[in-house]
Design a protein around this motif. Structure first.
Motif, short mmCIF file in Angstrom:
data_model
loop_
_atom_site.label_atom_id
_atom_site.label_comp_id
_atom_site.label_asym_id
_atom_site.label_seq_id
_atom_site.Cartn_x
_atom_site.Cartn_y
_atom_site.Cartn_z
N UNK A 132 0.86 -1.18 0.00
CA UNK A 132 0.00 0.00 0.00
C UNK A 132 0.89 1.22 0.00
N UNK A 133 0.98 1.90 1.15
CA UNK A 133 1.82 3.09 1.23
C UNK A 133 2.36 3.27 2.64
N UNK A 134 3.18 2.31 3.11
CA UNK A 134 3.68 2.42 4.48
C UNK A 134 4.82 3.43 4.66
N UNK A 135 5.50 3.84 3.57
CA UNK A 135 6.67 4.73 3.71
C UNK A 135 6.34 6.19 3.41
N UNK A 240 -4.28 0.03 8.89
CA UNK A 240 -4.71 -0.88 7.84
C UNK A 240 -6.01 -0.32 7.28
N UNK A 241 -6.02 -0.05 5.98
CA UNK A 241 -7.20 0.49 5.31
C UNK A 241 -7.58 -0.52 4.24
N UNK B 110 -14.75 3.40 -1.52
CA UNK B 110 -14.45 2.86 -2.85
C UNK B 110 -13.21 1.96 -2.83
N UNK B 111 -12.99 1.26 -1.71
CA UNK B 111 -11.78 0.43 -1.60
C UNK B 111 -11.80 -0.78 -2.52
N UNK B 112 -12.94 -1.02 -3.18
CA UNK B 112 -12.97 -2.15 -4.12
C UNK B 112 -12.49 -1.77 -5.52
N UNK B 113 -12.18 -0.49 -5.71
CA UNK B 113 -11.62 -0.09 -7.01
C UNK B 113 -10.26 -0.77 -7.19
N UNK B 114 -10.00 -1.25 -8.40
CA UNK B 114 -8.73 -1.90 -8.69
C UNK B 114 -7.60 -0.85 -8.67
#
Lengths: 253, 253
Positions: A132-135, A240-241, B110-114
């Motif tokens: 994801x984007x941890x940094x 965590x998202x 919208x977390x199901x967006x690829x």
């Protein structure tokens, strides 16, 4: 990066970071450099990753832990007039071959050889793109390999990075002969961070079949970890998202 | 990185790290993604760097400090069924757009967006390749921007990184409204390191005409530093070898 006067009898040296492994995450500069050299040198595993580009190029493939010999040979080849690319995984400058090569140039009194260091996508960046984007906020990169660094120095760094609430990217978390250090890290960071702090574990990031686990500081050492794994420990704001591990930069939505 | 179920009415989102700026240091994946999307969005300066690939592609270029609005617009466009690439300089995950975008996905339910996050060569790696090999050992990446982080937090991190003998890569060392922090950093690190510790200053690393200075901890704030500069402060073992700044990994030659 290009330096040195490039004496007319000498070949040029390129130290090439090829990124995590998958060809599509190599830079265009790395992909084009093979055409400019007479010889390609590197650890056999990395040579295999770029084999499709090498055709019938002369290759000097060596085993692990032969870094100094490999660098000395590269310098000798350049001094003899051939151009040579030295392959490094990830970024050539992060625990890679760039530093050793420059020390070998100094040893051979050959600092006037023309040198270009080609950066690449490092393991921390590759692993993070899968998590994801941890940094997204300040982070520390720490190797647990104690082959060349006293364990006490590593311990001190882990504690201070934990105290400073740095996100931590851990390289070389385990090896065959070194199994317990990562458990020590877990305990040390627990002194400063919540047990539910997200931890990401990525094996072979962007090299074939990457394996990605998002777990917690309390439990992460129960997941499979080996020398091909990068461990990313979140800071006190990491969340965590959905399927992602994210350290907010501070933007308020 | 690809996640999400990709609802059939939704477009896919790509967050693309384009590297330091020069096209040859972009990855092949970044260079190919423009063909897969309907729309490209990003800060105008970065859009201009990739303009040659965009042809008549629809572009949404926005100004600085509009990151949240930009991300919200990207999510709206994907929800409306178009695929879109969001451009980030360096690595999309290091002080980049990846984290904000995921937070916007959450906000819009919208977390199901690829989603695919494409890593790139970050500024620390690009700057280091021009300096030699300063990041060969454990390092900390710290931004001095106090827009979103309290200055006291930044100060604490600088002190702890200095105490831990981390090589330090400093992002955003100065801006128009923020001139004095880097001088505070110099003083703070001097409490732990020798005044002759090498410091590298790189402006616009691998983006056109890079400017590279290798100086010392004692004197580096006398060199020109601005918001386009990355500052790399060596650890206690970092040396100047000919024209290079090198942190030995520990190999004994």
């Amino acid at each position: 990066m290009e330096r040195g006067h490039g004496g007319h009898q000498q070949g040029k040296i390129y130290v090439v970071g090829i990124g995590p492994g998958d060809a599509e995450h190599m830079t265009q500069r790395a992909q084009s450099v093979w055409n400019e050299v007479d010889v390609v040198a590197g650890y056999k595993t990395y040579i295999d990753l770029i084999r499709p580009w090498l055709a019938d190029k002369k290759v000097v493939a060596t085993g692990m832990r032969q870094e100094i010999d490999r660098c000395r040979e590269v310098v000798e080849i350049a001094l003899a007039g051939q151009s040579i690319a030295l392959v490094s995984s990830g970024d050539a400058g992060v625990y890679g071959m760039a530093g050793i090569l420059i020390e070998c140039l100094e040893e051979k009194d050959a600092l006037d050889i023309s040198l270009e260091i080609i950066p690449g996508v490092s393991a921390a960046n590759a692993a993070s793109s899968l998590l994801g984007a941890p940094l997204m906020h300040d982070f520390a990169v720490i190797s647990l390999s104690d082959l060349l660094t006293p364990w006490e120095v590593i311990q001190k760094r882990v504690k201070l990075a934990a105290e400073g609430d740095f996100v931590m990217a851990i390289y070389n978390p385990k090896s065959k002969g070194r199994q317990d250090q990562i458990e020590w890290v877990r305990q040390a960071v627990l002194d400063y961070r919540d047990p539910q702090t997200p931890v990401g574990i990525v094996r072979e990031a962007l090299r074939g079949e990457s394996q990605v686990i998002i777990t917690t500081l309390a439990e992460f050492t129960q997941s499979p970890i080996d020398m091909l794994t990068t461990v990313v420990i979140g800071n006190s704001h990491t969340r965590v998202i959905g399927p992602y591990m994210v350290t907010p930069r501070g933007y308020i939505l």
